[in-house]
Design a protein around this motif. Structure first.
Motif, mmCIF file in Angstrom:
data_model
loop_
_atom_site.group_PDB
_atom_site.id
_atom_site.type_symbol
_atom_site.label_atom_id
_atom_site.label_comp_id
_atom_site.label_asym_id
_atom_site.label_seq_id
_atom_site.Cartn_x
_atom_site.Cartn_y
_atom_site.Cartn_z
ATOM 1 N N TRP A 148 7.169 -40.362 6.385
ATOM 2 C CA TRP A 148 6.423 -39.135 6.647
ATOM 3 C C TRP A 148 6.929 -38.473 7.914
ATOM 4 C CZ3 TRP A 148 0.939 -41.671 5.948
ATOM 5 C CH2 TRP A 148 0.707 -41.854 4.582
ATOM 6 N N HIS A 178 10.366 -37.008 7.494
ATOM 7 C CA HIS A 178 10.281 -35.829 6.646
ATOM 8 C C HIS A 178 9.661 -34.659 7.405
ATOM 9 C CE1 HIS A 178 10.437 -34.336 2.473
ATOM 10 N NE2 HIS A 178 9.438 -33.554 2.856
ATOM 11 N N GLY A 179 8.562 -34.933 8.041
ATOM 12 C CA GLY A 179 7.868 -33.880 8.765
ATOM 13 C C GLY A 179 8.712 -33.332 9.901
ATOM 14 N N ARG A 232 1.665 -33.619 14.188
ATOM 15 C CA ARG A 232 1.921 -32.539 13.222
ATOM 16 C C ARG A 232 3.004 -32.951 12.252
ATOM 17 N NH1 ARG A 232 1.332 -27.735 17.199
ATOM 18 N NH2 ARG A 232 -0.937 -27.481 17.177
ATOM 19 N N TRP A 233 4.039 -33.584 12.778
ATOM 20 C CA TRP A 233 5.089 -34.075 11.888
ATOM 21 C C TRP A 233 4.492 -34.978 10.830
ATOM 22 C CZ3 TRP A 233 8.853 -35.870 16.322
ATOM 23 C CH2 TRP A 233 9.467 -34.738 16.879
ATOM 24 N N LEU A 234 3.664 -35.895 11.318
ATOM 25 C CA LEU A 234 3.062 -36.865 10.424
ATOM 26 C C LEU A 234 2.242 -36.156 9.346
ATOM 27 C CD1 LEU A 234 3.284 -39.839 10.375
ATOM 28 C CD2 LEU A 234 1.461 -40.007 12.059
ATOM 29 N N GLY A 285 4.590 -34.230 7.003
ATOM 30 C CA GLY A 285 5.339 -35.137 6.133
ATOM 31 C C GLY A 285 4.461 -35.780 5.081
#
Lengths: 202, 202
Positions: free
Chosen positions: A188, A191-192, B187-189, B192
């Motif tokens: 995740w 990807h994020g 936020r990435w988490l 994703g």
DNA sequence: TAAATTGGCGTACAGTTGTAAGCTCAAAGT
DNA sequence: ACTTTGAGCTTACAACTGTACGCCAATTTA
């Protein structure tokens, strides 16, 4: 040179004694100089011929642990080059390390938030190596800006370490699930970060 | 009821004494019954009128800390409802908590990987509340399957806690940066997890 | 009012801790 | 061959630990 040799030998005996007394129930802080000396087979006062302090011993242990971590990284690098998948290979390699060297990992884990600022700093430095190495891979693979790779690597290492901590209290048969879950989390994150980086390369 | 009242008062004195002796340099494990009793203003042996053990005191402290955590969650919930952004509001609220109750947070942080299995379990339970609460929000917001929300929440809490740990050793003026970086990671988490969930809702 | 309960105290003890002082004796240096 | 060095030992001490035992005095209960 038999003299220096002997000295190094008992020095190692002290270190080994200390490591062997660490356990789930006993942290470094609760080791006593006398007990360590006893197990190392020397008189309590002879301890001072090798270390000024228990603290000095402790820092040595952390260094030693850091060394093992770096060996682990080398091993992971080899496996990755052969097998390909960075994330799953790394996590699996790490979990093996935790399983086989739980005392060493526990030391790092505890002293990371322990009562000695020097210890905390030492552990942080060792972990920093980990992050830098991982950041290097990420940059190579995703071609994102260095600072972004660094932040992403730190997050990943944090998650992996936390899983390692969980593993210490979990039965061995839970390891596969822990591993799978962590891999998912890291994916995740990757990807994020990748798509965020594309959208706003700020 | 003056009798039970007095008892409760000195009990609180003991708890306060213990909390006040915790610091960056002194963990719970290195507290001594005698010192705590001294600061609480009672004789060492009187301690046993309130706790069977130092361990029992410790578990009480962890409970108390957990209580404060839950108050924190309630506060965060209110702020979110007013201000909107779940991630940044949560992180900011958490960082304020760490700044204002560093001793309490340190206790949780240390005993999470401490030498007592009971302590570790107690801390884990408190953190679990955190995760469950966050998972609830995530599910409401992203409508993903519960298990996925849970895993994501755990990753987020792990990252936030880790930042809290860093904050304890960082000067106050670094807090904004720590906060910003953590928000980015979360936020990435979220991003994703959302897109992964769409692709393979396995 | 008499009896029972109980929070708190003082004393005491056995155990452990870190470490200072000084000795021995074998290896290393000259 | 003689001296110096230094790892390791023994002894000793003062500080501190947890806690067992028994007493006191005040509150609570009967």
């Amino acid at each position: 040179m038999t003299r220096a040799e002997q000295k190094e030998r008992t020095r190692q005996a002290i270190i080994n004694a200390a490591f062997s007394q660490l356990s789930a129930e006993k942290g470094f802080a609760s080791l006593s100089l006398r007990e360590v000396a006893r197990e190392a087979g020397i008189a309590p006062t002879s301890f001072y011929r090798h270390f000024a302090d228990m603290d000095e011993l402790g820092l040595t242990l952390v260094d030693e642990a850091g060394l093992m971590l770096r060996q682990l990284m080398r091993q992971a690098r080899l496996r990755i080059e052969k097998h390909g998948s960075v994330i799953s290979t790394s996590v699996e390699t790490f979990m093996e390390f935790v399983a086989e060297n739980s005392n060493v990992f526990r030391l790092l884990l505890r002293e990371r938030s322990g009562t000695s600022a020097a210890f905390r700093a030492a552990v942080a430095r060792e972990i920093q190596h980990f992050c830098a190495e991982l950041a290097h891979y990420l940059r190579k693979q995703t071609q994102c800006p260095p600072e972004l790779a660094q932040l992403q690597a730190e997050a990943m290492v944090t998650l992996v370490f936390h899983t390692g901590a969980d593993a210490l209290d979990a039965p061995r048969e839970h390891y596969p699930q822990l591993t799978r879950r962590t891999i998912m989390q890291l994916r995740w994150l990757a990807h994020g970060a990748a798509s965020y980086g594309r959208k706003q390369p700020d």
